[in-house]
Write a protein that holds these residues in place. Structure first.
Motif, mmCIF file in Angstrom:
data_model
loop_
_atom_site.group_PDB
_atom_site.id
_atom_site.type_symbol
_atom_site.label_atom_id
_atom_site.label_comp_id
_atom_site.label_asym_id
_atom_site.label_seq_id
_atom_site.Cartn_x
_atom_site.Cartn_y
_atom_site.Cartn_z
ATOM 1 N N ASP A 179 4.917 1.631 7.502
ATOM 2 C CA ASP A 179 3.594 2.294 7.978
ATOM 3 C C ASP A 179 3.950 3.827 8.066
ATOM 4 O O ASP A 179 3.266 4.768 7.958
ATOM 5 C CB ASP A 179 3.650 1.966 9.695
ATOM 6 C CG ASP A 179 2.486 2.452 10.238
ATOM 7 O OD1 ASP A 179 1.118 2.268 9.623
ATOM 8 O OD2 ASP A 179 2.409 3.134 11.253
ATOM 9 N N ASN A 211 1.585 6.860 6.548
ATOM 10 C CA ASN A 211 1.168 8.079 7.326
ATOM 11 C C ASN A 211 1.359 9.181 6.830
ATOM 12 O O ASN A 211 0.815 10.284 6.682
ATOM 13 C CB ASN A 211 1.717 8.048 8.859
ATOM 14 C CG ASN A 211 1.098 7.057 9.581
ATOM 15 O OD1 ASN A 211 -0.147 6.248 9.542
ATOM 16 N ND2 ASN A 211 1.918 6.462 10.681
ATOM 17 N N LYS A 253 -0.810 9.849 4.019
ATOM 18 C CA LYS A 253 -2.123 10.279 4.460
ATOM 19 C C LYS A 253 -2.157 11.646 4.634
ATOM 20 O O LYS A 253 -2.953 12.579 4.427
ATOM 21 C CB LYS A 253 -2.604 9.513 5.770
ATOM 22 C CG LYS A 253 -2.902 8.090 5.403
ATOM 23 C CD LYS A 253 -3.113 7.277 6.816
ATOM 24 C CE LYS A 253 -3.709 5.845 6.665
ATOM 25 N NZ LYS A 253 -4.024 5.356 7.916
#
Length: 365
Positions: free
Chosen positions: A45, A49, A52
């Motif tokens: 995760d 992130n 992103k």
């Protein structure tokens, strides 16, 4: 920016392959690389992130580029509109100029010839000049302040004497160097056959003498190229300088500066007078003046005498406010009038001579 983004799309393909190898392919239920613990899931995760954030940075870059492009487009449109308005204004002014030129009895060819004459007086390279401090207001004109050019002649002659004294000293130094060279040559001949160290010392002495001789030769060339001030043309500018005193008060100084103009090279090697060097200018000006143009007569009054040699003249310049932003200081001044240094004469005498010249001139229009 905080992230180092790459403009190559393949970087994301490489990231996708790397992510599949580490995190596992979600389309493969039994993939061994699938996160098996909470820690592995949280790491995946975090990597997502981070990706992103990189994507968001690239999005911001794209948005800024688009804004910059839009701003540039707006600036281009505004600049084009300003340029169109400027072109229209200039066209209008050119039309008015044509009307004014013809109203004054002049022609475009005459104005161009006069502009070419003024341009030919400028020098690309600056020359060393001198200045005088006036004891009363010159009112912007050295010709009016000193009609006989007495101060100019005095300072020019003093500079000439300094140069002649320098030349005499140089000649004396050259004579001493020649004598020293002869003595050294005799010493070299006498020392021929001695040990190598002695020969080397002699060679060094000769080399030093040759180096010194080169420097003197360069100075000698400058002096030999020197032209007596009576065979040169000069420009002068009368200005007012504001001087600030130590106590904060200010005073003005009336100054006139003089610079030698570049030597005029005849067009074909045979021209010796202003009329021969600039035939079109004088021809057009004389005919316009003969047809009643006062502006053409003013041009002739400014110019040197048509039959005079193009040396020994003083050209007066005046400051032009519209040129105050010119990078070169000399370009902020415009030609006003020329007078013979040895025989300045008066404006009335010059006009009388021009009237006779115009009446007697028989060239073709």
């Amino acid at each position: 920016m905080a992230f180092n983004t790459c403009k190559d799309p393949s970087i994301w393909e490489a990231r996708a392959t790397s992510t599949s190898a580490v995190d596992g392919d979600t389309g493969m239920a039994d993939n061994a690389a699938r996160p098996k613990t909470l820690a592995e899931l949280l790491k995946a995760d975090l990597r997502l992130n981070a990706d992103k954030k990189v994507r968001n940075v690239q999005y911001e870059e794209l948005r800024e580029l688009r804004e910059a492009r839009d701003n540039i487009d707006f600036e281009i449109e505004d600049t084009e509109a300003v340029l169109e308005a400027a072109d229209a204004f200039i066209r209008q002014k050119q039309v008015k100029k044509q009307v004014d030129v013809h109203a004054l009895g002049l022609s475009d060819a005459l104005l161009k010839a006069y502009a070419d004459f003024c341009e030919s007086l400028y020098s690309q390279w600056g020359c060393r000049g001198f200045s005088i401090l006036c004891d009363h207001p010159h009112h912007g004109s050295y010709f009016g302040y000193d009609p006989e050019f007495c101060f100019f002649k005095q300072f020019a002659e003093e500079q000439e004497q300094e140069k002649m004294e320098l030349k005499a000293r140089l000649e004396e130094m050259e004579e001493r160097m020649r004598e020293k060279d002869e003595e050294m040559a005799i010493e070299v001949e006498e020392e021929d056959g001695e040990d190598a160290s002695t020969d080397q010392d002699s060679d060094m002495k000769i080399a030093e003498a040759e180096e010194n001789d080169v420097g003197e030769d360069e100075l000698d060339v400058k002096l030999k190229e020197h032209v007596h001030w009576t065979n040169r043309n000069f420009r002068c500018e009368a200005s007012v300088s504001v001087v600030r005193e130590f106590d904060g008060s200010e005073r003005t100084e009336q100054i006139v500066e003089f610079w030698p103009l570049p030597q005029i090279e005849s067009r074909s090697g045979v021209e010796v007078t202003w009329g021969e060097q600039y035939p079109e200018l004088y021809r057009l000006a004389i005919y316009a003046a003969r047809n009643g143009s006062e502006a053409a007569m003013e041009i002739l009054m400014r110019l040197p005498s048509m039959s005079a040699e193009f040396k020994g003249w003083l050209f007066e310049y005046e400051f032009e406010e519209s040129l105050k932003d010119e990078p070169l200081l000399s370009r902020r001044w415009v030609f006003k009038e020329a007078r013979k240094i040895e025989e300045p004469g008066t404006m009335a005498e010059k006009k009388e001579g021009l009237v006779k010249l115009i009446a007697a001139y028989g060239g073709e229009n």
